[in-house]
Design a protein around this motif. Structure first.
Motif, PDB file in Angstrom:
ATOM      1  N   ALA A  21      -2.618  -5.829  -3.491  1.00 26.87           N
ATOM      2  CA  ALA A  21      -1.314  -6.379  -3.857  1.00 26.87           C
ATOM      3  C   ALA A  21      -0.750  -5.592  -5.031  1.00 26.87           C
ATOM      4  O   ALA A  21      -1.340  -5.585  -6.115  1.00 26.87           O
ATOM      5  CB  ALA A  21      -1.441  -7.857  -4.205  1.00 26.87           C
ATOM      6  N   ILE A  22       0.405  -4.952  -4.816  1.00 26.41           N
ATOM      7  CA  ILE A  22       0.972  -4.019  -5.789  1.00 26.41           C
ATOM      8  C   ILE A  22       2.478  -4.246  -5.887  1.00 26.41           C
ATOM      9  O   ILE A  22       3.158  -4.305  -4.856  1.00 26.41           O
ATOM     10  CB  ILE A  22       0.724  -2.558  -5.346  1.00 26.41           C
ATOM     11  N   PRO A  23       3.038  -4.356  -7.089  1.00 20.44           N
ATOM     12  CA  PRO A  23       4.497  -4.525  -7.194  1.00 20.44           C
ATOM     13  C   PRO A  23       5.290  -3.357  -6.619  1.00 20.44           C
ATOM     14  O   PRO A  23       6.280  -3.565  -5.913  1.00 20.44           O
ATOM     15  CB  PRO A  23       4.729  -4.659  -8.710  1.00 20.44           C
ATOM     16  N   VAL A  24       4.865  -2.125  -6.917  1.00 21.67           N
ATOM     17  CA  VAL A  24       5.563  -0.952  -6.396  1.00 21.67           C
ATOM     18  C   VAL A  24       4.538   0.115  -6.046  1.00 21.67           C
ATOM     19  O   VAL A  24       3.585   0.342  -6.788  1.00 21.67           O
ATOM     20  CB  VAL A  24       6.591  -0.402  -7.412  1.00 21.67           C
ATOM     21  N   ALA A  25       4.725   0.749  -4.892  1.00 22.24           N
ATOM     22  CA  ALA A  25       3.760   1.738  -4.419  1.00 22.24           C
ATOM     23  C   ALA A  25       4.483   2.870  -3.720  1.00 22.24           C
ATOM     24  O   ALA A  25       5.594   2.710  -3.210  1.00 22.24           O
ATOM     25  CB  ALA A  25       2.764   1.092  -3.456  1.00 22.24           C
ATOM     26  N   SER A  26       3.838   4.025  -3.697  1.00 19.37           N
ATOM     27  CA  SER A  26       4.370   5.152  -2.940  1.00 19.37           C
ATOM     28  C   SER A  26       4.000   5.003  -1.469  1.00 19.37           C
ATOM     29  O   SER A  26       3.015   4.347  -1.124  1.00 19.37           O
ATOM     30  CB  SER A  26       3.798   6.466  -3.484  1.00 19.37           C
ATOM     31  N   TYR A  27       4.793   5.621  -0.592  1.00 24.57           N
ATOM     32  CA  TYR A  27       4.489   5.591   0.835  1.00 24.57           C
ATOM     33  C   TYR A  27       3.118   6.201   1.107  1.00 24.57           C
ATOM     34  O   TYR A  27       2.344   5.693   1.926  1.00 24.57           O
ATOM     35  CB  TYR A  27       5.547   6.368   1.612  1.00 24.57           C
ATOM     36  N   ALA A  28       2.821   7.299   0.425  1.00 25.91           N
ATOM     37  CA  ALA A  28       1.561   7.995   0.679  1.00 25.91           C
ATOM     38  C   ALA A  28       0.366   7.115   0.328  1.00 25.91           C
ATOM     39  O   ALA A  28      -0.597   7.019   1.089  1.00 25.91           O
ATOM     40  CB  ALA A  28       1.518   9.298  -0.114  1.00 25.91           C
ATOM     41  N   ALA A  29       0.430   6.460  -0.842  1.00 25.07           N
ATOM     42  CA  ALA A  29      -0.671   5.594  -1.250  1.00 25.07           C
ATOM     43  C   ALA A  29      -0.795   4.405  -0.309  1.00 25.07           C
ATOM     44  O   ALA A  29      -1.901   4.006   0.066  1.00 25.07           O
ATOM     45  CB  ALA A  29      -0.460   5.117  -2.683  1.00 25.07           C
ATOM     46  N   CYS A  30       0.335   3.847   0.088  1.00 21.84           N
ATOM     47  CA  CYS A  30       0.317   2.706   1.010  1.00 21.84           C
ATOM     48  C   CYS A  30      -0.314   3.094   2.338  1.00 21.84           C
ATOM     49  O   CYS A  30      -1.153   2.369   2.875  1.00 21.84           O
ATOM     50  CB  CYS A  30       1.735   2.186   1.222  1.00 21.84           C
ATOM     51  N   ALA A  31       0.074   4.253   2.875  1.00 20.41           N
ATOM     52  CA  ALA A  31      -0.459   4.691   4.168  1.00 20.41           C
ATOM     53  C   ALA A  31      -1.965   4.887   4.108  1.00 20.41           C
ATOM     54  O   ALA A  31      -2.694   4.490   5.029  1.00 20.41           O
ATOM     55  CB  ALA A  31       0.231   5.983   4.592  1.00 20.41           C
ATOM     56  N   GLU A  32      -2.435   5.481   3.010  1.00 19.96           N
ATOM     57  CA  GLU A  32      -3.873   5.750   2.893  1.00 19.96           C
ATOM     58  C   GLU A  32      -4.669   4.474   2.656  1.00 19.96           C
ATOM     59  O   GLU A  32      -5.677   4.214   3.318  1.00 19.96           O
ATOM     60  CB  GLU A  32      -4.130   6.730   1.749  1.00 19.96           C
ATOM     61  N   LEU A  33      -4.212   3.653   1.713  1.00 21.25           N
ATOM     62  CA  LEU A  33      -4.987   2.483   1.320  1.00 21.25           C
ATOM     63  C   LEU A  33      -4.906   1.356   2.346  1.00 21.25           C
ATOM     64  O   LEU A  33      -5.811   0.526   2.428  1.00 21.25           O
ATOM     65  CB  LEU A  33      -4.532   1.995  -0.052  1.00 21.25           C
ATOM     66  N   SER A  34      -3.832   1.317   3.126  1.00 23.73           N
ATOM     67  CA  SER A  34      -3.705   0.279   4.149  1.00 23.73           C
ATOM     68  C   SER A  34      -4.830   0.349   5.168  1.00 23.73           C
ATOM     69  O   SER A  34      -5.214  -0.663   5.765  1.00 23.73           O
ATOM     70  CB  SER A  34      -2.354   0.395   4.861  1.00 23.73           C
ATOM     71  N   ARG A  35      -5.370   1.549   5.377  1.00 26.60           N
ATOM     72  CA  ARG A  35      -6.462   1.712   6.342  1.00 26.60           C
ATOM     73  C   ARG A  35      -7.764   1.077   5.854  1.00 26.60           C
ATOM     74  O   ARG A  35      -8.683   0.868   6.653  1.00 26.60           O
ATOM     75  CB  ARG A  35      -6.685   3.197   6.627  1.00 26.60           C
ATOM     76  N   ARG A  36      -7.834   0.771   4.559  1.00 23.29           N
ATOM     77  CA  ARG A  36      -9.081   0.243   3.996  1.00 23.29           C
ATOM     78  C   ARG A  36      -8.958  -1.223   3.584  1.00 23.29           C
ATOM     79  O   ARG A  36      -9.859  -1.739   2.936  1.00 23.29           O
ATOM     80  CB  ARG A  36      -9.491   1.096   2.796  1.00 23.29           C
ATOM     81  N   ALA A  37      -7.856  -1.853   3.927  1.00 23.89           N
ATOM     82  CA  ALA A  37      -7.634  -3.232   3.508  1.00 23.89           C
ATOM     83  C   ALA A  37      -7.125  -4.067   4.674  1.00 23.89           C
ATOM     84  O   ALA A  37      -6.521  -3.541   5.608  1.00 23.89           O
ATOM     85  CB  ALA A  37      -6.628  -3.270   2.356  1.00 23.89           C
ATOM     86  N   ARG A  38      -7.375  -5.364   4.617  1.00 24.96           N
ATOM     87  CA  ARG A  38      -6.804  -6.259   5.624  1.00 24.96           C
ATOM     88  C   ARG A  38      -5.290  -6.246   5.530  1.00 24.96           C
ATOM     89  O   ARG A  38      -4.589  -6.247   6.537  1.00 24.96           O
ATOM     90  CB  ARG A  38      -7.328  -7.675   5.414  1.00 24.96           C
ATOM     91  N   GLU A  39      -4.764  -6.262   4.285  1.00 24.44           N
ATOM     92  CA  GLU A  39      -3.325  -6.222   4.051  1.00 24.44           C
ATOM     93  C   GLU A  39      -3.030  -5.351   2.844  1.00 24.44           C
ATOM     94  O   GLU A  39      -3.841  -5.256   1.923  1.00 24.44           O
ATOM     95  CB  GLU A  39      -2.769  -7.624   3.767  1.00 24.44           C
ATOM     96  N   PHE A  40      -1.860  -4.741   2.862  1.00 22.48           N
ATOM     97  CA  PHE A  40      -1.333  -4.047   1.690  1.00 22.48           C
ATOM     98  C   PHE A  40       0.007  -4.708   1.391  1.00 22.48           C
ATOM     99  O   PHE A  40       0.983  -4.500   2.109  1.00 22.48           O
ATOM    100  CB  PHE A  40      -1.158  -2.549   1.964  1.00 22.48           C
ATOM    101  N   VAL A  41       0.039  -5.535   0.358  1.00 15.74           N
ATOM    102  CA  VAL A  41       1.214  -6.342   0.040  1.00 15.74           C
ATOM    103  C   VAL A  41       1.947  -5.708  -1.134  1.00 15.74           C
ATOM    104  O   VAL A  41       1.324  -5.355  -2.139  1.00 15.74           O
ATOM    105  CB  VAL A  41       0.794  -7.785  -0.306  1.00 15.74           C
ATOM    106  N   TYR A  42       3.268  -5.587  -1.024  1.00 16.50           N
ATOM    107  CA  TYR A  42       4.040  -4.943  -2.079  1.00 16.50           C
ATOM    108  C   TYR A  42       5.422  -5.583  -2.163  1.00 16.50           C
ATOM    109  O   TYR A  42       5.887  -6.249  -1.221  1.00 16.50           O
ATOM    110  CB  TYR A  42       4.176  -3.440  -1.818  1.00 16.50           C
ATOM    111  N   CYS A  43       6.086  -5.362  -3.293  1.00 14.38           N
ATOM    112  CA  CYS A  43       7.487  -5.768  -3.447  1.00 14.38           C
ATOM    113  C   CYS A  43       8.419  -4.631  -3.093  1.00 14.38           C
ATOM    114  O   CYS A  43       9.443  -4.838  -2.438  1.00 14.38           O
ATOM    115  CB  CYS A  43       7.752  -6.228  -4.882  1.00 14.38           C
TER     116      CYS A  43
END
Length: 227
Positions: A158-180
């Motif tokens: 869960a992150i307030p603001v994230a880059s597309y690249a970080a989201c794409a990479e980390l989403s593969r290792r988590a059930r959810e990637f939640v952001y604002c």
């Protein structure tokens, strides 16, 4: 700016995490120091326990804005070997930087956990992993690796603001990637906050104590006439 401060970011992010509110199997781990005020607000709203997971960036010896890896609690070490080769950072230099940051992780564990607390047990629990923003994602990658070693039931980032690249990479290792907000590039996380004042170790300890007191207190009784 999307966020007045880290507390505001936590409140905004909590509205996207209501599925985890009040659950007995959830633990929130915030990355100190900046992630703790965000995590504190989320933990307070969702009524889940708050603790910390310590991760430290490894920065290039010449350009300190360049992240070449990270270390985290549990002896976790993540190194971007391709970037190190491109920057001509030798294995010996990487080892020296990583060892220094690993010692800092150990010092911070003594500060935040103290002699009377142990690192949180996440086995079979759903872990909400929180920071105040993600640009490269190096620290968060190390944090995810550290959490994985504890064999949780699931990881939710869960992150307030994230880059597309970080989201794409980390989403593969988590059930959810939640952001604002998600943007590319993020450049600097602080640019997304009106107030991005440094968070002290004393403030982190205060918020952890307050969160523990809140989680230990019984829930307030319903108002008269409430269903």
């Amino acid at each position: 700016m999307p966020f007045r401060d880290r507390a505001d970011a936590g409140r905004q992010l909590a509205t996207r995490l209501t599925a985890y509110a009040g659950r007995q199997d959830v633990t929130l781990l915030a990355l100190p120091r900046g992630g703790v005020p965000v995590g504190f607000e989320i933990a307070k709203i969702l009524r889940v326990p708050l603790d910390v997971l310590i991760a430290r960036r490894l920065v290039a010896p010449i350009n300190h804005q360049m992240t070449i890896g990270a270390v985290a609690s549990g002896g976790v070490r993540v190194v971007d070997e391709e970037l190190c080769r491109a920057l001509a950072v030798s294995d010996r230099t990487v080892q020296w930087i990583a060892d220094a940051e690993a010692r800092e992780v150990e010092r911070l564990e003594r500060v935040y956990y103290g002699c009377h607390r142990a690192p949180p047990d996440v086995r079979d629990r759903t872990v909400l992993l929180v920071d105040d923003g993600v640009a490269t994602g190096a620290s968060l990658r190390a944090a995810v690796t550290a959490v994985e070693q504890g064999r949780p039931a699931a990881i939710v980032i869960a992150i307030p603001v994230a880059s597309y690249a970080a989201c794409a990479e980390l989403s593969r290792r988590a059930r959810e990637f939640v952001y604002c907000y998600i943007r590319d590039p993020v450049y600097s996380v602080g640019l997304w906050y009106e107030s991005y004042a440094p968070v002290s170790e004393q403030e982190v300890c205060r918020l952890l104590r307050e969160a523990h007191e809140l989680s230990a207190s019984p829930p307030e009784p319903p108002a008269p006439g409430a269903p």
